[in-house]
Design a protein around this motif. Structure first.
Motif, short mmCIF file in Angstrom:
data_model
loop_
_atom_site.label_atom_id
_atom_site.label_comp_id
_atom_site.label_asym_id
_atom_site.label_seq_id
_atom_site.Cartn_x
_atom_site.Cartn_y
_atom_site.Cartn_z
N UNK A 161 0.66 -1.36 -0.03
CA UNK A 161 0.12 0.10 -0.16
C UNK A 161 0.88 1.43 0.39
N UNK A 162 0.66 2.67 -0.37
CA UNK A 162 1.18 3.48 -0.49
C UNK A 162 -0.20 5.09 -0.34
N UNK A 163 0.63 5.65 0.55
CA UNK A 163 -0.58 6.99 1.51
C UNK A 163 0.68 8.06 0.83
N UNK A 164 0.05 8.53 0.23
CA UNK A 164 -0.79 9.96 1.20
C UNK A 164 -0.23 11.15 1.07
N UNK A 165 1.28 11.66 1.04
CA UNK A 165 2.10 12.18 2.27
C UNK A 165 2.19 13.77 1.31
N UNK A 166 1.67 14.00 0.20
CA UNK A 166 1.40 15.44 -0.74
C UNK A 166 1.30 15.34 -2.08
N UNK A 167 0.87 16.47 -2.44
CA UNK A 167 0.89 16.94 -3.92
C UNK A 167 -0.77 16.32 -4.10
N UNK A 168 -0.51 15.97 -5.27
CA UNK A 168 -1.94 15.57 -6.40
C UNK A 168 -2.55 13.86 -5.29
N UNK A 169 -3.56 13.90 -5.42
CA UNK A 169 -4.31 12.92 -5.24
C UNK A 169 -3.97 11.53 -6.39
N UNK A 170 -3.85 10.41 -5.53
CA UNK A 170 -4.05 9.37 -7.27
C UNK A 170 -5.35 8.62 -6.62
N UNK A 171 -6.10 8.35 -7.70
CA UNK A 171 -7.17 8.28 -7.62
C UNK A 171 -7.10 5.68 -7.91
N UNK A 172 -6.16 5.74 -8.86
CA UNK A 172 -5.98 4.52 -8.77
C UNK A 172 -4.83 3.54 -9.09
N UNK A 173 -4.14 4.64 -9.74
CA UNK A 173 -2.31 4.56 -9.35
C UNK A 173 -1.48 5.69 -9.20
N UNK A 174 0.06 5.28 -9.16
CA UNK A 174 0.60 5.81 -7.58
C UNK A 174 0.94 7.22 -9.13
N UNK A 175 0.73 6.84 -10.53
CA UNK A 175 1.11 7.59 -11.22
C UNK A 175 -0.11 8.36 -12.30
N UNK A 176 -1.02 8.51 -11.65
CA UNK A 176 -2.75 8.37 -11.66
C UNK A 176 -1.72 10.68 -13.09
N UNK A 177 -2.05 11.14 -13.59
CA UNK A 177 -1.88 12.09 -13.88
C UNK A 177 -0.65 12.30 -15.02
N UNK A 178 0.15 11.02 -14.94
CA UNK A 178 1.62 11.27 -15.51
C UNK A 178 1.41 10.63 -16.95
N UNK A 179 1.98 11.50 -17.73
CA UNK A 179 1.64 11.41 -19.53
C UNK A 179 3.24 10.11 -19.38
N UNK A 180 2.74 8.96 -19.34
CA UNK A 180 4.01 8.31 -18.83
C UNK A 180 4.62 7.63 -20.79
N UNK A 181 3.96 8.42 -22.01
CA UNK A 181 4.60 8.39 -23.10
C UNK A 181 5.43 9.51 -23.75
N UNK A 182 5.83 9.08 -25.22
CA UNK A 182 6.56 10.41 -25.94
C UNK A 182 5.96 11.60 -26.01
N UNK A 183 5.26 11.34 -25.86
CA UNK A 183 4.12 12.45 -26.42
C UNK A 183 4.35 13.51 -25.15
#
Length: 881
Positions: A305-327
């Motif tokens: 488990x991961x617990x949010x300690x700061x910044x934008x909340x993650x709904x289902x994955x720790x990389x929520x909101x991160x564009x992980x592609x070459x785009x």
């Protein structure tokens, strides 16, 4: 001072390594290695984990992210683990830090992550964050964390700890406290603006805390966010199944339950790798061998488990909101398409067919990197590696030896092999580091599976400094390293002396592979290895001890070895003692004809009548006015590359008023042990006791027998001989048992049985870190002034507890039979009194002592009072008659 190049490459290339050839990246060869490499090329996401020490990292999370999700994953350990204990050998301090650095790099090669450090030094166990910050300096270490964050630009930061007293160790707490501060500070251009010459402010999307889930067992208690787990039914904290020998997993206050923001399936199986991430994590954690972290393999489902300690909340994955592609890279969409095509069209039997798409992608990535796109700069090395794998390219820069002196010349063989049918050519070779002519290999064709090589001579510049690990070049600044080159802060491995870049082409389209110059060799009984090439002095001066303690009124003879590191070394060895000491002779000639030849030279030391401590140095004066005052030391274990560390051939000498009644001492070696030589300095003959002596030898010839650190855990022959040892005490001998750990009862039933009968009368050791004294200057009360431990043959007082280092003691006794005396009491500030640092009892005609004072640190460090007290322990059988 070593000449380091501050450049973008130096800044972003922080992990290197040399290792057993057959043990590197186990399982990642051939198709699995290529598929992993291709998948990673298409993922543009970064995660940085922050902890305090080697072994703090959550290897399950790291393996899942790096090997499973192909995320650019790093572990930032604030320290190199210098203050811990060592199951493998006698390395302590800087040497232990170098060993554990390589263990972390070995772990990262398995789990796929990168390794980073700050300048903080592990000064030993501490119970408070305030002491840690006082010793390290808040801003100094915060700036290092900010620096690594700005370099590595993580999308998500993961903390190993909570930053509260529930973490136990004060350094654990600080890793999270400063990690949370750095999350904001890295994005603030007003914080550490001097860094902005090289890096830009960076704001991670979120910072989270990873619950520690031992890869070899179930997650620690659901209520705790740290590594230890919740309290058991007895009220004592539950012991983590993989607690390190450093005792960093000890008592922690149970934390209130917190809901996980997201969970990660770290037990998932990867069919390409043929292992689950949990299995990879166990193998990674096994590399911490100096901390006794090897465990049985574990299989099956597991989550963290991961617990949010700061910044934008993650709904289902720790990389929520991160564009992980070459785009996410302007102009990078076409690169992503090409990478996707390469993955789609990959043929396991003909990987070379993928090279054309990769070379086209490389051309675009190079253009993006040139325009300053950070992700493109990172991906250049990755795509070159992928091309080399698909093309079956192997290159090597092999020296004819591992060590050279300034001005000498290395014979170097540069090799390239094309194990595909592609039209590869070796366009050129670039050598960076020492002096060498450019190899004449322009546009040399590389036929299928035929070794193409060129032999070159590479000369070490005459003014080249020794190959000291960069963090040890300058003396410590308190409890931190003094590293001048900003680009080196954060770096994990040593800087290679020579890098060789092989520039290759396929149909005129370029790619490159860079390898450090190394020495490759085979140990027939172990494995095939490579080790770094180093620059060393012409001779090495080997001392029996770094520090010497000599009783006033005596004469001490010491032997010094001079070893030639190149042929034909002659000169004089000069002993420079502190003021008031007499040395005979003051200098001795030596003449060493062959490289590797050694000569033993002897000096007699007469201390002054007045006790005191001073510095000494031993210098080798060589022809031409040059001199050497250096000891060359090697750390060599099978699971890491051999490491070379240079030390001054000198230290401290103390004249001490001291008597010892024991003349002959038997020593049962445990772990992390330099005690035998320290006892020899008292004038005692010391014999290391082997299995035969313990089982059937005449123990009565010894005035005292001493067991080493954790010896009952690591020596089955000692456990088997316990009844003989107690009979030895009953007949008039003295048995001194140095500290053992209650947690070691879990090793085997025989260990548990030995712990129940370690002394002639019952006593129980304390659990974890509940009863230890971490303040080296904590007051010590004398509770039994009439005890022979206190009065004979040396009268012990408060002065004998001055000048101690790192701590008073560890793993004190918790309860004991009233037949034991407890001559001393000590405790950390604001905590309860502890009397279990030393238990003494008469048994028959002899004496038994259990002691948790840290003699193994104090005596090798030359602390005079520690010698005087230990002399009383050795003398206890006779003094108490």
């Amino acid at each position: 001072m070593r000449r380091f190049v501050t450049s973008l490459i130096a800044i972003i290339t922080l992990v290197g390594g040399y290792y057993s050839l057959r043990g590197a990246d186990a399982g990642l060869t051939g198709t699995p290695a290529i598929r992993y490499s291709l998948d990673k090329l298409g993922v543009l996401a970064s995660v940085l984990m922050i902890g305090a020490h080697p072994d703090d990292e959550n290897t399950g999370v790291i393996a899942y992210l790096a090997r499973g999700r192909k995320v650019r994953t790093g572990y930032l350990s604030l320290t190199r683990g210098e203050g811990g204990q060592n199951l493998l050998g006698n390395e302590q301090g800087d040497y232990l830090g170098a060993l554990r650095t390589q263990e972390l790099l070995a772990a990262r090669r398995l789990d796929g992550a990168s390794q980073y450090f700050t300048r903080a030094i592990d000064f030993g166990f501490t119970k408070t964050a305030s002491e840690t910050l006082e010793k390290w300096g808040h801003d100094r270490i915060l700036s290092d964390i900010v620096w690594v964050i700005r370099q590595q630009q993580p999308d998500v930061i993961l903390l190993c700890f909570s930053g509260t007293p529930a973490d136990g160790h004060g350094q654990h707490q600080v890793s999270a406290i400063l990690g949370r501060e750095a999350f904001d500070a890295a994005a603030d251009p007003s914080k550490f603006p001097e860094q902005l010459k090289w890096v830009k402010p960076w704001q991670a999307k979120r910072i989270m805390q990873a619950r520690f889930t031992p890869p070899g067992g179930a997650a620690a208690g659901s209520g705790g966010a740290g590594r230890a787990g919740a309290a058991g039914a007895s009220g004592r904290p539950a012991v983590a199944v993989n607690a390190s020998i450093d005792g960093r997993d000890g008592a922690r206050a149970p934390a209130a339950p917190e809901a996980d923001s997201v969970t990660l399936p770290v037990g998932d199986y990867d069919p390409v790798l043929g292992r689950s991430y949990r299995e990879i994590a166990v193998s990674s954690r096994d590399q911490h061998k100096s901390q006794a972290m090897v465990q049985t393999m574990s299989f099956g489902a597991q989550t963290t488990g991961l617990i949010l300690r700061g910044g934008e909340a993650a709904k289902s994955d720790l990389l929520d909101g991160v564009d992980t592609s070459w785009s996410r890279v302007p102009g990078g969409a076409r690169v992503g398409e090409l990478i996707s095509n390469a993955k789609r069209d990959f043929d396991d039997l003909h990987p070379e067919k993928t090279v054309s798409s990769l070379l086209e992608a490389r051309s675009l990535i190079t253009a993006l990197a040139t325009s300053g796109q950070q992700w493109a700069q990172w991906k250049i090395g990755e795509i070159d590696q992928a091309i080399a794998l698909c093309a079956g390219v192997r290159v090597e820069a092999q020296a004819n030896a591992f060590a050279y002196v300034p001005g000498s010349t290395a014979d170097v063989k540069l090799t390239a092999i094309n194990r595909s049918h592609l039209p590869l050519s070796l366009a050129g070779i670039r050598i960076d580091g020492w002096d060498a002519a450019k190899p004449d290999v322009k546009d040399r064709a590389l036929p299928y599976n035929r070794e193409e090589s060129v032999n070159v001579k590479v000369t070490v510049p005459k003014d080249r400094p020794l190959s000291q690990p960069f963090w040890l070049v300058k003396p410590h600044r308190g409890d931190t390293y003094d590293i001048e080159d900003q680009a080196l802060i954060g770096r994990a491995d040593i800087v290679p002396e020579v890098n060789v870049t092989f520039d290759l082409t396929v149909d005129g389209r370029p790619f490159s592979v860079t390898e450090p110059l190394h020495y490759r060799y085979a140990d027939p009984s172990r494995d095939e290895f490579v080790r770094p090439v180093v620059v060393e002095p012409r001779v090495s001066i080997v001392l029996p001890s770094k520090n010497f303690v000599v009783a006033t009124g005596t004469v001490r003879e010491i032997s010094v070895l001079v070893r030639a590191l190149s042929a034909n070394q002659a000169g004089e060895l000069v002993f420079q003692p502190p003021s008031g000491w007499k040395v005979e002779p003051p200098k001795v000639p030596f003449d060493l004809k062959e490289n590797g030849a050694t000569e033993e030279l002897k000096f007699k030391l007469t201390p002054p009548a007045t006790p005191g401590t001073g510095d000494f140095k031993i210098v080798a004066n060589l022809p031409g006015g040059s001199s050497v005052a250096t000891a060359v030391n090697t750390i060599d274990y099978g699971h890491i590359p051999a490491q070379t560390i240079f030390d001054i051939s000198g230290g401290k000498m103390a004249a001490v008023k001291m008597q010892v009644l024991a003349k002959r001492v038997g020593y049962v070696m445990g772990s992390d042990d330099m005690m035998p030589e320290a006892i020899r300095q008292m004038g005692c003959q010391v014999d290391l006791l082997d299995e035969k002596t313990l089982s059937s030898g005449d123990l009565g010839v010894y005035d005292a027998i001493v067991t080493g650190l954790r010896a009952y855990a690591v020596r089955a022959d000692l456990r088997a001989a316990q009844n003989r040892l107690l009979a030895y005490v009953n007949n008039g001998g003295t048995l001194i048992v140095q500290y053992n750990r209650l947690d070691d009862r879990r090793i085997s039933p025989s260990v548990a049985e030995a712990f129940d009968h370690m002394g002639p009368y019952p006593f129980v050791l304390s659990q974890g870190n509940t009863e230890r004294v971490t303040e080296e200057d904590a007051p010590v009360k004398i509770l039994e002034p009439s005890s022979p431990i206190v009065r004979a043959p040396n009268t012990i007082g408060a002065a004998d507890f001055q000048g101690w280092i790192q701590e008073r003691g560890v793993y004190f006794a918790d309860t004991w039979d009233p037949k034991y005396q407890t001559p001393f009491e000590t405790h950390d500030t604001g905590e309860k009194e502890l009397k279990g640092a030393l238990l003494y009892a008469r048994y028959g005609k002899g004496a038994y002592i259990y002691t948790s004072f840290s003699w193994f640190r104090e005596m090798p460090a030359g602390v005079p009072g520690a010698f005087r007290i230990f002399a009383n322990l050795l003398s206890a059988g006779r003094a108490g008659e």
